[in-house]
Design a protein around this motif. Structure first.
Motif: not given
Ligand code: ADP
Length: 487
Positions: A1-9, A49-58, A60-63
């Motif tokens: 799913m990674v190549p399409f992650r921009a379009e994925l909900d 969850l952006p920023p990709y490649g880190t465990l950081v969450i930009a 807060p709603l993503d939490w």
């Protein structure tokens, strides 16, 4: 799913991961499910969850999304695992019930009682996966308990023997260790699952089998490795032990019935022989007596002995015939209301002829009323004459013999009392058995040990009884009781 992650909900990603977690828990159980849930949690964060490649969450709603995903996947894995466990349990129980039902049917339908028991032992052995299962039932012989299922596979059978007796006596389960030591276990209520074994290195287990508070057998489980049973096996063992107890009880009842049948048959045969022999002896005896009488009148004195002896034999044969009739219930008695006075009067007359000058006192202990009873006059007289004859025979010649009649509630008791040697406790019931004479009795050709046996049966045939009691001050009291009546 990674190549399409921009379009994925995010919901698409979460649902896809959830599917993986569910498939994992369904196939590999709870642990795999939870591991997958943890992995998915990290991968979701790292890859989607952006920023990709880190465990950081930009954002807060993503939490919230991540937390909801985490909780949902763990709970789903748990629920699925539990549902599966319950389904397994239900399947196992259904199998147990079927197994027990089959076993019950097998036990009941086995043609012979011991075959049923063998079937139970086989099922116990195969179900619990142990080396040997033996069921001991009561046995007549040196050892009171014998295995009905002899299994050569039993690794420590000789030692078990002594313990079987012990377990059956105390009604407590016990366990044996490989080193030969034995330990008593605490008992559990019947019908309850067997509790976990209190020792971990038991190689055999002995369980008492009881039906209605009576020990009917001992179940012995033996193995070459230490015995260990899981909860289901222990539950199963308890149910099987109950079957084994019923099977052992059935074996006992069948053996008892067979024994009773054999005894009845022997008794019937004995009665038939008795009846036919005594009947066939009477005719020749009558001829012998008639001939002897004839010879005696011609002057040969030896004929008197033949006559006397044939008379004695004739009495014996008559007794035998009466005994067989009494046994067959074919002797007819005429019980009717009679005055005790009449009975004692007749006894007095008879006694005068046999007492040979001895002191026989006959008395009636009835101050006011006339004493009466319901009995057969002829046969009751016969009983009393027999008792007085015995007293004359066994008591010293210089002691008196007393006959006393009195009313005692609903019965009239007529006691014949002497000052003879009395009868030892061990012989008191035996003397009423046909052909029984105590070992200490003086050999006497005119006594066959039939008198008291016939007397007691005659008493019982008219609804009365004949008992022995020790006489105070020494001697015997034989008491004939008959139902009281009023004239
Ligand atoms: P029998 O007298 O022919 O041996 P019975 O059936 O009358 O047979 O008695 C059985 C046994 O009971 C006798 O052998 C005797 O040992 C014992 N017995 C009977 N009556 C008396 C008694 N009055 N006193 C002591 N022993 C008695």
């Amino acid at each position: 799913m990674v190549p399409f992650r921009a379009e994925l909900d995010k919901a698409h990603v979460a649902l896809a991961f959830l599917i993986v977690v569910l498939i994992g828990s369904a196939a590999g159980g709870r642990l795999l499910g939870i591991l997958l849930a943890g992995g998915a949690f990290v991968a979701f964060n790292w890859l989607f969850l952006p920023p990709y490649g880190t465990l950081v969450i930009a954002n807060p709603l993503d939490w919230l999304v991540l937390l909801a995903f985490g909780v949902t996947s763990v709970v789903a894995a748990q629920l699925l695992a539990r549902a599966q466990r319950e389904a397994d349990d239900a399947r196992r129980r259904a199998a147990e019930v079927t197994h027990l039902a089959t076993l019950g049917a097998e036990t009941l339908s086995a043609g012979r009682a011991d075959e049923g028991l063998r079937a139970v032992a086989d099922v116990i052995r195969s179900t619990l996966g142990i080396a040997a299962c033996e069921i001991y039932v009561r046995h007549e012989g040196d050892s009171p308990w014998a295995p009905i299922t002899s299994d050569t596979g039993a690794p420590n059978a000789p030692r078990t023997r002594a313990n079987v007796d012990w377990v059956a006596d105390r009604r407590l389960p016990a366990a044996e260790r490989a080193d030969g030591t034995t330990r008593t276990l605490s008992a559990w209520p019947s019908g309850e699952p067997v509790p976990p074994l209190e020792i971990s290195d038991a190689v055999s287990l002995l369980v008492p089998l009881s039906v209605q508070e009576r020990t009917v057998g001992v179940l012995v489980l033996a193995n070459d490795r230490p015995l260990a049973f899981d909860a289901a096996q222990r539950r199963f063992l308890s149910a099987l032990a109950y079957y084994a107890a019923l099977g052992a009880e059935r074996v006992r009842l069948v053996a008892e019935a067979e024994r009773a049948e054999a005894l009845r048959e022997a008794d019937r045969l004995k009665d038939a022989v008795l009846a036919s022999v005594s009947h066939d002896l009477r005719t020749p005896l009558t001829t012998i007596r008639a001939l002897a009488e004839e010879i005696r009148t011609e002057g040969d004195e030896r004929a008197a002995i033949i006559e006397e002896e044939s008379l004695r034999l004739n009495r014996f044969v008559a007794d035998l015939l009466d005994l067989s009739r009494l046994n067959a219930g074919a002797l007819s008695l005429h019980s009717e209301v009679n005055a005790i006075d009449d009975l004692l009067g007749a006894l007095g007359e008879r006694v005068a002829g046999i007492a040979g000058g001895r002191d026989v006192r006959i008395s009636l202990d009835a101050p006011d009323a006339i004493l009466a009873g319901r009995f057969d006059l002829v046969q009751s007289l016969r009983i009393l004459v027999n008792l007085v004859e015995n007293a004359l025979k066994y008591a010293p010649a210089d002691t008196p013999i007393e006959v006393v009649a009195r009313r005692d509630g609903e019965v009239v008791r007529i006691s014949v009392m002497d000052r003879g040697p009395g009868i030892p406790a061990s012989e008191r019931e035996q003397i009423f058995t046909a052909f029984y004479r105590p070992a200490y009795s003086i050999p006497d050709a005119s006594s066959a040990g039939l008198g008291l046996a016939i007397a007691r049966r005659l008493a019982e045939a008219q609804g009365g009884q004949l008992d022995y009691a020790v006489r105070e001050g020494g001697g015997s009291v034989f008491t004939l009781s008959v139902p009281a009546a009023s004239l």
